[in-house]
Motif scaffolding. Structure first.
Motif, PDB file in Angstrom:
ATOM      1  N   THR A 278      33.962  26.475  30.391  1.00 11.50           N
ATOM      2  CA  THR A 278      35.000  27.721  30.470  1.00 11.50           C
ATOM      3  C   THR A 278      35.328  28.020  29.148  1.00 11.50           C
ATOM      4  O   THR A 278      35.701  27.359  28.226  1.00 11.50           O
ATOM      5  N   VAL A 279      35.080  29.382  29.377  1.00 11.24           N
ATOM      6  CA  VAL A 279      35.179  30.190  27.711  1.00 11.24           C
ATOM      7  C   VAL A 279      36.533  31.227  27.952  1.00 11.24           C
ATOM      8  O   VAL A 279      36.162  31.942  28.785  1.00 11.24           O
ATOM      9  N   GLY A 280      37.442  30.777  27.425  1.00 12.75           N
ATOM     10  CA  GLY A 280      38.545  31.858  27.683  1.00 12.75           C
ATOM     11  C   GLY A 280      39.785  31.353  27.218  1.00 12.75           C
ATOM     12  O   GLY A 280      39.964  30.667  26.168  1.00 12.75           O
ATOM     13  N   SER A 281      40.855  31.867  27.622  1.00 16.72           N
ATOM     14  CA  SER A 281      42.268  31.458  27.332  1.00 16.72           C
ATOM     15  C   SER A 281      42.698  29.979  27.662  1.00 16.72           C
ATOM     16  O   SER A 281      41.929  29.430  28.465  1.00 16.72           O
ATOM     17  N   PRO A 282      43.839  29.503  27.026  1.00 19.32           N
ATOM     18  CA  PRO A 282      44.180  28.364  27.410  1.00 19.32           C
ATOM     19  C   PRO A 282      44.544  28.198  28.741  1.00 19.32           C
ATOM     20  O   PRO A 282      44.393  27.041  29.619  1.00 19.32           O
ATOM     21  N   ARG A 288      41.196  26.014  35.327  1.00 22.28           N
ATOM     22  CA  ARG A 288      39.772  25.456  36.055  1.00 22.28           C
ATOM     23  C   ARG A 288      39.868  23.831  36.035  1.00 22.28           C
ATOM     24  O   ARG A 288      39.366  23.266  36.929  1.00 22.28           O
ATOM     25  N   TYR A 289      40.395  23.285  35.075  1.00 22.97           N
ATOM     26  CA  TYR A 289      40.498  21.851  34.936  1.00 22.97           C
ATOM     27  C   TYR A 289      41.481  20.886  35.933  1.00 22.97           C
ATOM     28  O   TYR A 289      41.285  19.817  36.461  1.00 22.97           O
ATOM     29  N   ALA A 290      42.508  21.744  36.093  1.00 21.41           N
ATOM     30  CA  ALA A 290      43.588  21.319  36.936  1.00 21.41           C
ATOM     31  C   ALA A 290      42.949  21.051  38.524  1.00 21.41           C
ATOM     32  O   ALA A 290      43.404  20.184  39.027  1.00 21.41           O
ATOM     33  N   GLY A 291      42.016  22.235  38.602  1.00 22.07           N
ATOM     34  CA  GLY A 291      41.167  22.091  39.933  1.00 22.07           C
ATOM     35  C   GLY A 291      40.063  21.192  39.985  1.00 22.07           C
ATOM     36  O   GLY A 291      39.821  21.149  40.986  1.00 22.07           O
ATOM     37  N   MET A 292      39.770  20.321  38.950  1.00 21.14           N
ATOM     38  CA  MET A 292      38.912  19.253  39.099  1.00 21.14           C
ATOM     39  C   MET A 292      39.129  18.181  40.121  1.00 21.14           C
ATOM     40  O   MET A 292      38.527  17.766  40.825  1.00 21.14           O
ATOM     41  N   ARG A 293      40.604  18.168  40.282  1.00 25.07           N
ATOM     42  CA  ARG A 293      40.951  17.122  41.290  1.00 25.07           C
ATOM     43  C   ARG A 293      40.539  17.341  42.655  1.00 25.07           C
ATOM     44  O   ARG A 293      40.423  16.678  43.763  1.00 25.07           O
ATOM     45  N   ASP A 294      40.727  18.620  43.149  1.00 21.46           N
ATOM     46  CA  ASP A 294      40.439  19.303  44.422  1.00 21.46           C
ATOM     47  C   ASP A 294      39.109  19.150  44.689  1.00 21.46           C
ATOM     48  O   ASP A 294      38.381  18.882  45.882  1.00 21.46           O
ATOM     49  N   GLN A 302      38.870  12.858  31.183  1.00 25.58           N
ATOM     50  CA  GLN A 302      38.236  13.655  31.000  1.00 25.58           C
ATOM     51  C   GLN A 302      37.877  13.964  29.636  1.00 25.58           C
ATOM     52  O   GLN A 302      38.719  13.760  28.723  1.00 25.58           O
ATOM     53  N   LEU A 303      36.532  14.167  29.360  1.00 28.09           N
ATOM     54  CA  LEU A 303      36.260  14.287  28.159  1.00 28.09           C
ATOM     55  C   LEU A 303      35.496  15.617  27.880  1.00 28.09           C
ATOM     56  O   LEU A 303      34.801  16.145  28.769  1.00 28.09           O
ATOM     57  N   VAL A 327      46.716  22.779  26.002  1.00 26.47           N
ATOM     58  CA  VAL A 327      45.945  22.668  26.984  1.00 26.47           C
ATOM     59  C   VAL A 327      46.268  21.302  27.768  1.00 26.47           C
ATOM     60  O   VAL A 327      46.741  21.108  29.041  1.00 26.47           O
ATOM     61  N   VAL A 328      45.772  20.369  26.967  1.00 27.66           N
ATOM     62  CA  VAL A 328      45.964  18.726  27.432  1.00 27.66           C
ATOM     63  C   VAL A 328      47.413  18.480  27.873  1.00 27.66           C
ATOM     64  O   VAL A 328      47.738  17.971  28.889  1.00 27.66           O
ATOM     65  N   PRO A 329      48.378  18.717  27.136  1.00 28.92           N
ATOM     66  CA  PRO A 329      50.040  18.513  27.717  1.00 28.92           C
ATOM     67  C   PRO A 329      50.146  19.366  28.984  1.00 28.92           C
ATOM     68  O   PRO A 329      50.786  18.560  29.896  1.00 28.92           O
ATOM     69  N   VAL A 330      49.666  20.341  29.570  1.00 29.73           N
ATOM     70  CA  VAL A 330      50.100  20.921  30.954  1.00 29.73           C
ATOM     71  C   VAL A 330      49.103  20.022  31.608  1.00 29.73           C
ATOM     72  O   VAL A 330      49.559  19.770  32.861  1.00 29.73           O
ATOM     73  N   LEU A 331      47.714  19.906  31.313  1.00 22.26           N
ATOM     74  CA  LEU A 331      46.930  19.174  32.274  1.00 22.26           C
ATOM     75  C   LEU A 331      47.565  17.786  32.523  1.00 22.26           C
ATOM     76  O   LEU A 331      47.351  17.268  33.883  1.00 22.26           O
ATOM     77  N   ARG A 332      47.912  17.050  31.683  1.00 19.41           N
ATOM     78  CA  ARG A 332      48.603  15.740  31.973  1.00 19.41           C
ATOM     79  C   ARG A 332      49.767  15.783  33.036  1.00 19.41           C
ATOM     80  O   ARG A 332      49.800  15.219  33.887  1.00 19.41           O
ATOM     81  N   ARG A 333      50.620  16.956  32.853  1.00 20.99           N
ATOM     82  CA  ARG A 333      51.662  17.102  33.884  1.00 20.99           C
ATOM     83  C   ARG A 333      51.066  17.516  35.098  1.00 20.99           C
ATOM     84  O   ARG A 333      51.688  16.906  36.138  1.00 20.99           O
ATOM     85  N   GLU A 334      50.031  18.335  35.184  1.00 24.68           N
ATOM     86  CA  GLU A 334      49.456  18.884  36.391  1.00 24.68           C
ATOM     87  C   GLU A 334      48.830  17.977  37.033  1.00 24.68           C
ATOM     88  O   GLU A 334      49.089  17.632  38.340  1.00 24.68           O
ATOM     89  N   LEU A 335      48.026  17.001  36.535  1.00 24.19           N
ATOM     90  CA  LEU A 335      47.114  16.288  37.212  1.00 24.19           C
ATOM     91  C   LEU A 335      48.063  14.821  37.434  1.00 24.19           C
ATOM     92  O   LEU A 335      47.805  13.947  38.260  1.00 24.19           O
TER      93      LEU A 335
END
Length: 399
Positions: A278-282, A288-294, A302-303, A327-335
């Motif tokens: 994924t090449v783009g904004s935070p 994209r990565y919050a959707g990995m759970r789906d 996640q590495l 990025v990671v603080p938001v992903l922690r909350r969302e996942l």
């Protein structure tokens, strides 16, 4: 969940300057990257194993021991350790030592690697890759759990009365991930032992890894380790970030186009559509990565691959700042939202010790005088009986 980065230890020419760093420069840069990963709030640093140019990481445990000594909470791991061409005895010793040095902040990812010539370099036959992986891990698993090991297999000399030293920290082996990008037999192996399965999904479409992970989850349950959703899953990933997506694309494109692992294949746009790159904004990376759970279900680790393709150190550190800060603080909350209570946390040494001993103090092996003779001598440790047959049959009959 645990979030971190992994390095493949490539030394690649920067296509924007034409300069290739020396091995010394790249090694020192990697140490800086690893310590910075902790500074920005990441949990894990992992490094691969290679024995040929343009890579430098021929001795991962040496690198990881230094990083562990420079950090306080970072988990150090591999991505991957070659279970096929390394001696399981040496893996057992090296990672037990790394456990002690790091205070338990160490685990291991085992795999076959992707460099075919490494097999003859270490006296192995690539046609035996899967049987080597299966047999060598069976021995490694035993070495970490039994003080005295007798062993006879196909691919190495037998062991008689052998003790791997040091014993694992607190007598609890490092957590093992079995890494694979394509092989269902490795998913089966991880499930059989109740270990973790790391799907390094950085090159192929999601559908391929969905099948591998689903196989692992179902077989994990089949072997009685828990429900499918309780299996321990890790994922790889790749990102390049900038405040504006068009800037991220413009900055990363020359590296993508020239990198040996990407170049002269699909376009950047096609590759990002087909794979997790994924090449783009935070926010784009978060979405994209919050959707990995789906796609793969709730998972534990996640590495991200960040320091590759010739990217200069300054750029990698800037990328880590964005990853750790935005990025990671938001992903922690969302996942974490709506995560079922039955889904386990990422494995840690402290959690494994609690699972093994409960409220009791963990075992701390104390050796007897021993010169490697567990066949005719007594037990190598003070708190265990002599092995059966020791002292020419004079050992305890119930040992």
């Amino acid at each position: 969940m645990q979030f971190g980065i992994f390095s493949v230890s490539d030394i690649t020419q920067d296509p924007t300057t034409g300069r290739t760093p020396s091995e010394a420069e790249r090694i020192q840069a990697t140490l800086t990257i690893a310590t910075h990963a902790e500074e920005v709030g990441l949990d894990v640093f992992a490094i691969g194993e290679h024995h040929n140019p343009p890579f430098f990481s021929s001795s991962p445990t040496t690198t990881l021991a230094y990083i562990a000594a420079q950090t306080e909470r970072l988990v150090v791991s591999t991505a991957t350790t070659l279970i096929t061409t390394n001696d399981p005895v040496k893996i057992a010793e090296d990672f037990a030592m790394l456990q002690h040095i790091s205070g338990g902040r160490a685990d291991v990812m085992l795999g076959r690697g992707n460099t075919g010539p490494v097999y003859p370099w270490f006296g192995k036959d690539i046609r035996q890759g899967l049987p080597l992986a299966i047999e060598n891990y069976a021995l490694l698993h035993k070495l970490w759990r039994e003080d005295v090991v007798d062993w006879e297999g196909t691919f190495r000399t037998p062991l008689q009365g052998f003790t791997s030293t040091p014993r694992p920290l607190d007598d609890v082996p490092p957590f093992v991930w079995h890494g694979s990008i394509r092989t269902p037999e490795i998913a089966e192996q991880a499930a059989y032992y109740g270990d973790g399965f790391f799907a390094n999904n950085i090159f192929w479409p999601a559908e391929h890894y969905q099948r591998l992970i689903e196989l692992y989850r179902q077989r994990y349950a089949h072997y009685g380790h828990g429900a499918p959703e309780q299996a321990i899953v890790g994922l790889g990933g790749q990102v390049f970030l900038a405040a504006k997506s068009q800037d991220a694309i413009a900055q990363f494109r020359p590296y993508f186009d020239a990198a040996p692992v990407y170049g002269h294949g699909p376009s950047l746009e096609d590759f990002t559509e087909m794979t997790p790159l994924t090449v783009g904004s935070p926010q784009q990376v978060i979405d994209r990565y919050a959707g990995m759970r789906d796609l793969f279900g709730d998972y534990q680790r996640q590495l991200f691959l960040m320091d590759h393709a010739g990217l200069p150190l300054k750029t990698v550190l800037e990328q880590l700042d964005i990853l750790g800060g935005e990025v990671v603080p938001v992903l922690r909350r969302e996942l974490a939202q709506n995560r079922p209570t039955a889904v386990p946390d990422a494995p840690t040494h402290a959690a494994l010790v609690r699972a093994t001993y409960g409220d009791e103090a963990p075992r701390q092996p104390r050796p007897n005088a021993n010169r490697g003779d567990n066949v005719t001598g007594g037990s190598p440790y003070q708190d265990t009986p002599a092995p059966a047959g020791a002292a020419f049959g004079l050992a305890r009959k119930d040992a």
